[in-house]
Design a protein around this motif. Structure first.
Motif, PDB file in Angstrom:
ATOM      1  N   ARG A  50      18.637  60.315  -2.775  1.00 34.78           N
ATOM      2  CA  ARG A  50      19.072  61.165  -1.660  1.00 34.78           C
ATOM      3  C   ARG A  50      19.059  62.638  -2.075  1.00 34.78           C
ATOM      4  O   ARG A  50      19.410  62.964  -3.200  1.00 34.78           O
ATOM      5  CB  ARG A  50      20.488  60.747  -1.237  1.00 34.78           C
ATOM      6  CG  ARG A  50      20.979  61.412   0.025  1.00 34.78           C
ATOM      7  CD  ARG A  50      22.178  60.657   0.592  1.00 34.78           C
ATOM      8  NE  ARG A  50      23.321  60.632  -0.294  1.00 34.78           N
ATOM      9  CZ  ARG A  50      24.259  61.580  -0.326  1.00 34.78           C
ATOM     10  NH1 ARG A  50      24.147  62.646   0.460  1.00 34.78           N
ATOM     11  NH2 ARG A  50      25.285  61.476  -1.150  1.00 34.78           N
ATOM     12  N   PRO A  51      18.643  63.548  -1.189  1.00 30.03           N
ATOM     13  CA  PRO A  51      18.639  64.982  -1.534  1.00 30.03           C
ATOM     14  C   PRO A  51      20.016  65.435  -2.014  1.00 30.03           C
ATOM     15  O   PRO A  51      21.044  65.013  -1.467  1.00 30.03           O
ATOM     16  CB  PRO A  51      18.255  65.659  -0.210  1.00 30.03           C
ATOM     17  CG  PRO A  51      17.489  64.610   0.532  1.00 30.03           C
ATOM     18  CD  PRO A  51      18.118  63.296   0.158  1.00 30.03           C
ATOM     19  N   GLY A  52      20.008  66.293  -3.013  1.00 26.14           N
ATOM     20  CA  GLY A  52      21.276  66.716  -3.617  1.00 26.14           C
ATOM     21  C   GLY A  52      22.146  67.559  -2.710  1.00 26.14           C
ATOM     22  O   GLY A  52      23.361  67.525  -2.804  1.00 26.14           O
ATOM     23  N   GLY A  53      21.510  68.349  -1.830  1.00 24.29           N
ATOM     24  CA  GLY A  53      22.299  69.210  -0.962  1.00 24.29           C
ATOM     25  C   GLY A  53      22.873  70.395  -1.723  1.00 24.29           C
ATOM     26  O   GLY A  53      22.480  70.706  -2.852  1.00 24.29           O
ATOM     27  N   HIS A  54      23.861  71.048  -1.118  1.00 26.58           N
ATOM     28  CA  HIS A  54      24.463  72.236  -1.717  1.00 26.58           C
ATOM     29  C   HIS A  54      25.984  72.162  -1.648  1.00 26.58           C
ATOM     30  O   HIS A  54      26.555  71.429  -0.838  1.00 26.58           O
ATOM     31  CB  HIS A  54      23.998  73.505  -0.988  1.00 26.58           C
ATOM     32  CG  HIS A  54      22.515  73.712  -1.033  1.00 26.58           C
ATOM     33  ND1 HIS A  54      21.836  74.000  -2.195  1.00 26.58           N
ATOM     34  CD2 HIS A  54      21.578  73.669  -0.045  1.00 26.58           C
ATOM     35  CE1 HIS A  54      20.542  74.132  -1.932  1.00 26.58           C
ATOM     36  NE2 HIS A  54      20.363  73.925  -0.633  1.00 26.58           N
ATOM     37  N   GLY A  55      26.633  72.946  -2.487  1.00 30.20           N
ATOM     38  CA  GLY A  55      28.079  73.098  -2.423  1.00 30.20           C
ATOM     39  C   GLY A  55      28.833  71.783  -2.456  1.00 30.20           C
ATOM     40  O   GLY A  55      28.624  70.946  -3.329  1.00 30.20           O
ATOM     41  N   GLN A  56      29.714  71.582  -1.465  1.00 29.42           N
ATOM     42  CA  GLN A  56      30.570  70.405  -1.426  1.00 29.42           C
ATOM     43  C   GLN A  56      29.756  69.126  -1.289  1.00 29.42           C
ATOM     44  O   GLN A  56      30.096  68.095  -1.878  1.00 29.42           O
ATOM     45  CB  GLN A  56      31.560  70.521  -0.250  1.00 29.42           C
ATOM     46  CG  GLN A  56      32.611  69.415  -0.213  1.00 29.42           C
ATOM     47  CD  GLN A  56      33.490  69.419  -1.452  1.00 29.42           C
ATOM     48  OE1 GLN A  56      34.002  70.458  -1.854  1.00 29.42           O
ATOM     49  NE2 GLN A  56      33.681  68.255  -2.065  1.00 29.42           N
TER      50      GLN A  56
END
Length: 712
Positions: A50-56
């Protein structure tokens, strides 16, 4: 696979009437484990893809991966031996099986209850005096995934039905009599009621666990950390988590496997030395008087005036020229800017806050033409060499090592920061190499680091602002392009011009994130083992990391090398912990009667009121007194008698002895918290005549679980 592999001597226990229910249940556990491992492995793969995303979002993903990994490790490591035992209530026929983790089958049927859950408490806490509603209890001994012995206890007359006869040897005694290894053996299944009550106690305030050698203090400390992580939502990692502090590195090596075996890898584990980078190489302080002075908590408090000296606003105003108008910087302007940081902001991090506040004040005072923007004025002021020089002189970047080093190099500075010191004490603390750090300097260095913050913060913040600005500029180009090519009726792309929408798209926290120190805190709870050795100054290192004062404090006043004449409450109140609850451990599970009979007079000669615990078992091996010339022969005979490679010995007090595979060589100060089958104590009379020598001898003697040899 048949779960039971009982030796011939235990044939009676293999009766199908006694083990059939267990065998059937173990089969269900085995199937559930297979299903759980497959499911968790698939979920782990999905999370990683799954894409890591950002911040929280990125943090949530990482924590989920960590949680799944931790559970998988335990499931793969233990298999069927996840099960510790079972209990049967006097009002039900079906057993409840207790495990390291909770486990259900595909239908939702509970196969194992987590040892930390309320339902499992009677498994550890029930006694014949207080059976807690139990009819019976069974504990298993596992060897390579099979039951090689088990023990039944009954609490009612009906409980005898369907159980083996009571053993002469309980699960606890059998475990205690076994050989030791380089790492603490798993003892979860044999935790006793007095220990369990402490493990499950609440976390508010400070709980002091006082107990003599062999009472299981370390077991309690480790299992309590695991229990609180599970049972107390106030202490979960997102809210600070738990810090576990041990006395020295050999201790950490010894207990390294305990928390992972309980499925807890989120507890931070360290020694006091680990809290400060200089701790790794700092030798002990050899001057007892210097050590005494620096052990005072007031020395840690001396850091504050030392920093405040570098936070004093200028006492004179100054003229600042710009290309449009001159601005007068008054002493009131300086004072207002210096008061801008929030209380508690570290000095180096507050520096930029003060500078920005000063610029705001001067921009407001600046008188210029209407076509000159505030931003132009701000840039001009920020580039003014004289203003920058005056500010840097009044609020400089500071390094913790420089600040503490100045105390030991500049007498006037030390007098100002620590006015209670006598002239002789000030002179004694001065040294030629101000940075020749010893262990007594660590609390001051730590306080300075905490008070000053990272000197790189300002540069990192500027770098972060540039990165965010560049990201916003790039995003603006993308938004302009999307709007220009938006042919929808509602012109939805124009919404991207709204600042709130762009702040969602651009995650500032994920751009050039600051590095973090995992031991810096703050923590929601701190567990300290061998806490009797901490000085008042060292306590400040832990209080700084736990503002809530939520502590588990484990120790023995009789094992304090430098004496401990106060009560725990008196000591802790002096260092700033006033909400204290006491708990005691008085049963010695580890040390045989034969060893304690010789160790007790050693400590009582110096501390008549020492909390000496009562041993509950005998090894049948008397303490041997011999000459140092017999050291090697004794060790060779022990190795020959344990040729199967089990057990571990330790030579204490002989630095000339070189360690071998199963024989350690340690000083008396590095054996606290450890245990060995054989202890060879060399020259104990050389440890000293005072309280320090008596404690060292007492501690060294009580490390033995089977045999003690004293060489003179």
């Amino acid at each position: 696979m048949h779960a039971f592999n009982l030796p011939e001597a235990l044939t009676a226990k293999a009766d199908p009437q006694l083990v059939a229910t267990d065998q059937q249940h173990f089969a269900a556990i085995e199937q559930s484990l297979t299903d759980s491992i497959a499911e968790l492995t698939e979920r782990l793969d999905q999370e990683r893809r799954r894409p890591g995303g950002h911040g929280q979002a990125a943090m949530d993903r990482d924590q989920e991966i960590h949680r799944i990994n931790a559970r998988l490790k335990v499931l793969r490591r233990f298999t069927l031996d996840l099960c510790l035992g079972r209990i049967v209530s006097d009002d039900q026929a079906e057993p409840t099986y207790v495990g390291r983790l909770g486990l259900t089958d595909r239908t939702g049927k509970r196969l194992l209850v987590d040892w930390r859950s309320p339902a499992a408490e009677p498994f550890f806490a029930a006694t014949h005096a207080q059976p807690m509603g139990l009819a019976s209890r069974r504990r298993y001994r596992w060897t390579r995934g099979q039951v090689t012995d088990y023990w039944d206890e009954v609490f009612t007359a009906d409980g005898l039905e369907g159980h083996a006869a009571l053993d002469d040897q309980s699960a606890l005694i059998a475990t205690l009599g076994g050989n030791r290894s380089e790492q603490m053996r798993d003892v979860l299944g044999t935790i006793q009621s007095d220990q369990d009550a402490i493990i499950r106690a609440g976390s508010r305030g400070a709980l002091v666990v006082d107990g003599g050698p062999g009472t299981g203090k370390t077991v309690v400390a480790l299992h309590r950390a695991a229990y609180l992580m599970y049972a107390d939502p106030r202490l979960e990692q997102r809210r600070g988590g738990i810090l576990f502090v041990g006395p020295h590195q050999p201790y950490l090596n010894y207990v390294a496997d305990v928390l992972p075996s309980l499925g807890e890898e989120g507890v931070q584990v360290c020694t006091l030395r680990d809290l400060v980078p200089e701790g790794a190489k700092a030798p002990d302080e050899t001057d007892a008087e210097v050590a005494r002075i620096k052990a005072d908590a007031r020395m840690v408090a001396a850091i504050e005036p030392g920093v405040r000296l570098y936070e004093e606003p200028p006492t004179e105003g100054m003229e600042v020229e710009t290309q449009w108008a001159d601005v007068w910087v008054s002493t009131a302007d300086w004072a207002e800017a210096f008061g801008a940081p929030d209380p508690g902001t570290p000095h180096n991090e507050a520096r930029e806050v003060v500078w920005e506040a000063l610029l705001d004040i001067l921009v407001d005072k600046h008188e210029a033409d209407e076509d000159v923007t505030d931003e132009l004025v701000r840039r001009s002021l920020a580039r003014h060499a004289g203003l920058r020089e005056a500010f840097t002189k009044a609020w400089p970047l500071l390094d913790a090592r420089d600040l503490v080093g100045d105390l030991w190099e500049v007498k006037a500075y030390l007098r100002m920061c620590a006015p209670w010191l006598t002239e002789d004490e000030v002179r004694l603390l001065q040294r030629r190499d101000a940075r020749a750090w010893t262990t007594s300097d660590l609390p001051l260095l730590d306080a300075a680091v905490q008070r000053l913050g990272d000197p790189e913060t300002e540069r990192r913040n500027r770098r972060h602002k540039r990165a965010v600005a560049a990201e916003r500029a790039e995003m603006a180009k993308v938004v302009d392009h999307l709007i220009a090519n938006d042919d929808s009726d509602l012109k939805l792309m124009s919404m991207l011009k709204v600042a709130d929408a762009q702040s969602v798209i651009i995650d500032e926290a994920a751009i050039d994130p600051s590095s973090t120190d995992r031991l810096a805190g703050p923590f929601a709870h701190v567990v300290v083992d061998e806490a009797q050795e901490l000085t008042d100054a060292e306590w400040q290192m832990l209080i700084l990391r736990c503002p809530s004062r939520s502590f588990t404090i484990v120790g023995d006043r009789a094992q304090a090398r430098h004496g401990f004449t106060e009560t725990w409450a008196e000591r802790l109140e002096r260092v700033g912990i006033d909400q204290v609850t006491m708990a005691g451990l008085s049963i010695n599970y580890r040390t045989p009667e034969e060893v304690m009979a010789e160790a007790e007079p050693v400590i009582r000669a110096k501390l008549p009121d020492a909390n000496v615990p009562t041993s509950i078992r005998s090894s049948g091996i008397p303490v041997l007194h011999a000459s140092t010339a017999e050291r090697d022969r004794i060790l060779e005979e022990w190795l020959a008698g344990n040729a199967q490679g089990e057990g571990i010995a330790c030579v204490i007090g002989d630095p000339t002895f070189e360690e071998t595979g199963r024989i350690r060589s340690l000083s008396p100060t590095l054996v606290k918290g450890l245990e060995f089958d054989l202890v060879v104590l060399v020259g104990p009379d050389r440890f000293g005549e005072g309280i320090e020598g008596a404690v060292d001898r007492y501690v060294a003697m009580t490390r033995a679980t089977q045999r003690l040899v004293v060489l003179t």
